[in-house]
Design a protein around this motif. Structure first.
Motif, PDB file in Angstrom:
ATOM      1  N   MET A  87       0.798  -1.219   0.000  1.00 37.15           N
ATOM      2  CA  MET A  87       0.000   0.000   0.000  1.00 37.15           C
ATOM      3  C   MET A  87       0.834   1.275   0.000  1.00 37.15           C
ATOM      4  O   MET A  87       0.341   2.340  -0.389  1.00 37.15           O
ATOM      5  CB  MET A  87      -0.941   0.011   1.211  1.00 37.15           C
ATOM      6  N   GLY A  88       2.064   1.199   0.460  1.00 37.61           N
ATOM      7  CA  GLY A  88       2.916   2.386   0.489  1.00 37.61           C
ATOM      8  C   GLY A  88       2.308   3.502   1.333  1.00 37.61           C
ATOM      9  O   GLY A  88       1.840   3.249   2.432  1.00 37.61           O
ATOM     10  N   ASP A  89       2.271   4.718   0.764  1.00 35.98           N
ATOM     11  CA  ASP A  89       1.770   5.887   1.496  1.00 35.98           C
ATOM     12  C   ASP A  89       0.284   5.800   1.825  1.00 35.98           C
ATOM     13  O   ASP A  89      -0.213   6.569   2.658  1.00 35.98           O
ATOM     14  CB  ASP A  89       1.991   7.167   0.676  1.00 35.98           C
ATOM     15  N   ALA A  90      -0.427   4.890   1.181  1.00 34.75           N
ATOM     16  CA  ALA A  90      -1.866   4.780   1.428  1.00 34.75           C
ATOM     17  C   ALA A  90      -2.167   4.195   2.800  1.00 34.75           C
ATOM     18  O   ALA A  90      -3.279   4.319   3.303  1.00 34.75           O
ATOM     19  CB  ALA A  90      -2.526   3.941   0.340  1.00 34.75           C
ATOM     20  N   ALA A  91      -1.181   3.546   3.432  1.00 26.79           N
ATOM     21  CA  ALA A  91      -1.390   2.959   4.754  1.00 26.79           C
ATOM     22  C   ALA A  91      -0.702   3.784   5.835  1.00 26.79           C
ATOM     23  O   ALA A  91       0.467   4.115   5.713  1.00 26.79           O
ATOM     24  CB  ALA A  91      -0.857   1.527   4.788  1.00 26.79           C
ATOM     25  N   VAL A  92      -1.456   4.126   6.856  1.00 17.86           N
ATOM     26  CA  VAL A  92      -0.917   4.883   7.988  1.00 17.86           C
ATOM     27  C   VAL A  92      -1.197   4.075   9.257  1.00 17.86           C
ATOM     28  O   VAL A  92      -2.354   3.749   9.529  1.00 17.86           O
ATOM     29  CB  VAL A  92      -1.608   6.261   8.109  1.00 17.86           C
ATOM     30  N   ILE A  93      -0.142   3.719   9.995  1.00 21.38           N
ATOM     31  CA  ILE A  93      -0.352   2.956  11.233  1.00 21.38           C
ATOM     32  C   ILE A  93      -0.302   3.901  12.428  1.00 21.38           C
ATOM     33  O   ILE A  93       0.593   4.745  12.530  1.00 21.38           O
ATOM     34  CB  ILE A  93       0.706   1.845  11.385  1.00 21.38           C
ATOM     35  N   ASP A  94      -1.273   3.754  13.313  1.00 22.40           N
ATOM     36  CA  ASP A  94      -1.351   4.609  14.484  1.00 22.40           C
ATOM     37  C   ASP A  94      -1.694   3.739  15.692  1.00 22.40           C
ATOM     38  O   ASP A  94      -2.456   2.790  15.563  1.00 22.40           O
ATOM     39  CB  ASP A  94      -2.474   5.634  14.258  1.00 22.40           C
ATOM     40  N   VAL A  95      -1.108   4.055  16.842  1.00 25.49           N
ATOM     41  CA  VAL A  95      -1.473   3.339  18.067  1.00 25.49           C
ATOM     42  C   VAL A  95      -1.840   4.365  19.131  1.00 25.49           C
ATOM     43  O   VAL A  95      -1.164   5.379  19.287  1.00 25.49           O
ATOM     44  CB  VAL A  95      -0.316   2.440  18.575  1.00 25.49           C
ATOM     45  N   VAL A  96      -2.928   4.097  19.821  1.00 28.18           N
ATOM     46  CA  VAL A  96      -3.459   5.016  20.822  1.00 28.18           C
ATOM     47  C   VAL A  96      -3.622   4.253  22.128  1.00 28.18           C
ATOM     48  O   VAL A  96      -4.040   3.098  22.109  1.00 28.18           O
ATOM     49  CB  VAL A  96      -4.845   5.528  20.349  1.00 28.18           C
ATOM     50  N   ALA A  97      -3.275   4.863  23.260  1.00 19.23           N
ATOM     51  CA  ALA A  97      -3.492   4.225  24.566  1.00 19.23           C
ATOM     52  C   ALA A  97      -4.832   4.671  25.121  1.00 19.23           C
ATOM     53  O   ALA A  97      -5.079   5.869  25.254  1.00 19.23           O
ATOM     54  CB  ALA A  97      -2.374   4.589  25.535  1.00 19.23           C
ATOM     55  N   ASP A  98      -5.682   3.702  25.416  1.00 16.82           N
ATOM     56  CA  ASP A  98      -6.985   4.046  25.987  1.00 16.82           C
ATOM     57  C   ASP A  98      -7.589   2.783  26.599  1.00 16.82           C
ATOM     58  O   ASP A  98      -7.522   1.714  25.995  1.00 16.82           O
ATOM     59  CB  ASP A  98      -7.909   4.588  24.884  1.00 16.82           C
ATOM     60  N   PRO A  99      -8.187   2.885  27.770  1.00 14.86           N
ATOM     61  CA  PRO A  99      -8.801   1.698  28.384  1.00 14.86           C
ATOM     62  C   PRO A  99     -10.052   1.229  27.636  1.00 14.86           C
ATOM     63  O   PRO A  99     -10.436   0.077  27.762  1.00 14.86           O
ATOM     64  CB  PRO A  99      -9.149   2.148  29.803  1.00 14.86           C
ATOM     65  N   SER A 100     -10.681   2.092  26.860  1.00 12.90           N
ATOM     66  CA  SER A 100     -11.865   1.679  26.101  1.00 12.90           C
ATOM     67  C   SER A 100     -11.603   1.761  24.609  1.00 12.90           C
ATOM     68  O   SER A 100     -11.524   2.851  24.035  1.00 12.90           O
ATOM     69  CB  SER A 100     -13.068   2.566  26.439  1.00 12.90           C
ATOM     70  N   ALA A 101     -11.458   0.587  23.960  1.00 10.88           N
ATOM     71  CA  ALA A 101     -11.183   0.574  22.525  1.00 10.88           C
ATOM     72  C   ALA A 101     -12.320   1.243  21.758  1.00 10.88           C
ATOM     73  O   ALA A 101     -12.081   2.045  20.856  1.00 10.88           O
ATOM     74  CB  ALA A 101     -10.973  -0.855  22.041  1.00 10.88           C
ATOM     75  N   ALA A 102     -13.570   0.942  22.122  1.00 11.21           N
ATOM     76  CA  ALA A 102     -14.699   1.497  21.373  1.00 11.21           C
ATOM     77  C   ALA A 102     -14.715   3.024  21.458  1.00 11.21           C
ATOM     78  O   ALA A 102     -14.827   3.713  20.432  1.00 11.21           O
ATOM     79  CB  ALA A 102     -16.015   0.914  21.889  1.00 11.21           C
ATOM     80  N   ASP A 103     -14.598   3.553  22.674  1.00 15.68           N
ATOM     81  CA  ASP A 103     -14.595   5.013  22.832  1.00 15.68           C
ATOM     82  C   ASP A 103     -13.448   5.652  22.065  1.00 15.68           C
ATOM     83  O   ASP A 103     -13.608   6.696  21.434  1.00 15.68           O
ATOM     84  CB  ASP A 103     -14.476   5.406  24.314  1.00 15.68           C
ATOM     85  N   ALA A 104     -12.286   5.025  22.124  1.00 10.99           N
ATOM     86  CA  ALA A 104     -11.115   5.585  21.452  1.00 10.99           C
ATOM     87  C   ALA A 104     -11.292   5.578  19.935  1.00 10.99           C
ATOM     88  O   ALA A 104     -10.880   6.513  19.246  1.00 10.99           O
ATOM     89  CB  ALA A 104      -9.859   4.802  21.853  1.00 10.99           C
ATOM     90  N   ILE A 105     -11.909   4.540  19.416  1.00  9.89           N
ATOM     91  CA  ILE A 105     -12.148   4.446  17.965  1.00  9.89           C
ATOM     92  C   ILE A 105     -13.137   5.529  17.530  1.00  9.89           C
ATOM     93  O   ILE A 105     -12.923   6.231  16.534  1.00  9.89           O
ATOM     94  CB  ILE A 105     -12.667   3.025  17.597  1.00  9.89           C
ATOM     95  N   VAL A 106     -14.211   5.688  18.302  1.00 15.45           N
ATOM     96  CA  VAL A 106     -15.216   6.710  17.995  1.00 15.45           C
ATOM     97  C   VAL A 106     -14.568   8.106  18.016  1.00 15.45           C
ATOM     98  O   VAL A 106     -14.786   8.925  17.107  1.00 15.45           O
ATOM     99  CB  VAL A 106     -16.396   6.643  19.012  1.00 15.45           C
ATOM    100  N   TYR A 107     -13.756   8.351  19.029  1.00 11.47           N
ATOM    101  CA  TYR A 107     -13.101   9.653  19.161  1.00 11.47           C
ATOM    102  C   TYR A 107     -12.104   9.886  18.025  1.00 11.47           C
ATOM    103  O   TYR A 107     -12.048  10.967  17.442  1.00 11.47           O
ATOM    104  CB  TYR A 107     -12.396   9.735  20.526  1.00 11.47           C
ATOM    105  N   TYR A 108     -11.334   8.883  17.701  1.00 17.02           N
ATOM    106  CA  TYR A 108     -10.328   9.000  16.631  1.00 17.02           C
ATOM    107  C   TYR A 108     -10.997   9.326  15.298  1.00 17.02           C
ATOM    108  O   TYR A 108     -10.529  10.169  14.536  1.00 17.02           O
ATOM    109  CB  TYR A 108      -9.546   7.688  16.520  1.00 17.02           C
ATOM    110  N   ALA A 109     -12.112   8.647  15.042  1.00 16.44           N
ATOM    111  CA  ALA A 109     -12.820   8.853  13.771  1.00 16.44           C
ATOM    112  C   ALA A 109     -13.339  10.281  13.668  1.00 16.44           C
ATOM    113  O   ALA A 109     -13.257  10.915  12.605  1.00 16.44           O
ATOM    114  CB  ALA A 109     -13.968   7.851  13.651  1.00 16.44           C
ATOM    115  N   LYS A 110     -13.857  10.775  14.784  1.00 21.38           N
ATOM    116  CA  LYS A 110     -14.388  12.142  14.788  1.00 21.38           C
ATOM    117  C   LYS A 110     -13.263  13.155  14.592  1.00 21.38           C
ATOM    118  O   LYS A 110     -13.332  14.046  13.749  1.00 21.38           O
ATOM    119  CB  LYS A 110     -15.094  12.382  16.130  1.00 21.38           C
ATOM    120  N   LYS A 111     -12.197  12.978  15.372  1.00 18.56           N
ATOM    121  CA  LYS A 111     -11.082  13.918  15.367  1.00 18.56           C
ATOM    122  C   LYS A 111     -10.405  13.982  14.000  1.00 18.56           C
ATOM    123  O   LYS A 111      -9.924  15.026  13.571  1.00 18.56           O
ATOM    124  CB  LYS A 111     -10.066  13.486  16.447  1.00 18.56           C
TER     125      LYS A 111
END
Ligand code: ATP
Ligand code: MG
Ligand code: MG
Length: 159
Positions: free
Chosen positions: A96-120
């Motif tokens: 994928m080259g530049d089309a793929a971006v890997i990110d890791v976030v620390a959060d006790p709630s995966a669902a909340d963190a995913i929702v927040y990341y998508a919004k942000k």
């Protein structure tokens, strides 16, 4: 518009299939489409190797270390998790080259963190596994359920 696709990734084969699906969508969407592969790390994944005697930082019990020192530990754990995700996905990421971006976030709630990341990050579409690493063979995992419930962006679940 489908320029920002998010794939919440927990290392499961379900999430891997979601990523393969998202890769195909991104290819159809055009050259500027990006796939954000995001792993949510629970904050308790901090590694005791990073502590001086397995339970404290400079002799101070972990629960009492100051915010900055604690952040240093979290940053080390995040970097390690990111390297691990990149290693596990080396084949897709190379493709994928530049089309793929890997990110890791620390959060006790995966669902909340995913929702927040998508919004942000103004994510246009979330593509995730219907289930994940959990052993229970339910029809929908709790993280998928939470994201379907909480996210404003459309969510596509992949079996
Ligand atoms: P449960 O966790 O409820 O026992 P499960 O593990 O089978 O069940 P989920 O955790 O909901 O199911 O996983 C569904 C999808 O959610 C995964 O395929 C992945 O896309 C995403 N996901 C789950 N956990 C994480 C995480 N820690 N970071 C990023 N994405 C995750
Ligand atoms: Mg799970
Ligand atoms: Mg779970």
């Amino acid at each position: 518009k489908l320029s920002k696709i998010m794939v919440p990734y927990d290392g499961s084969e379900h999430a891997r299939r979601a990523l393969d699906y998202a890769k195909g969508l991104a290819a159809m969407a055009g050259a500027d489409a990006r796939v954000f592969i995001v792993h949510i790390m629970p904050s308790d994944m901090i590694d005791s190797k990073d502590l001086d005697d397995g339970g404290s930082l400079d002799g101070v019990p972990l629960g009492l270390v100051d915010r900055e020192a604690y952040q240093g530990l979290v940053d080390k754990a995040l970097a390690r998790a990111k390297a691990k995700v990149a290693e596990g996905l080396a084949d897709v990421v190379a493709e994928m080259g530049d089309a793929a971006v890997i990110d890791v976030v620390a959060d006790p709630s995966a669902a909340d963190a995913i929702v927040y990341y998508a919004k942000k990050n103004d994510i246009d579409l979330i593509v995730m596994g219907r289930r994940g690493l959990g052993a229970l063979r339910g029809m929908l995992g709790s993280v998928s359920y939470g994201v379907l419930h909480g996210a404003d962006a459309p969510v596509l679940t992949v079996k």
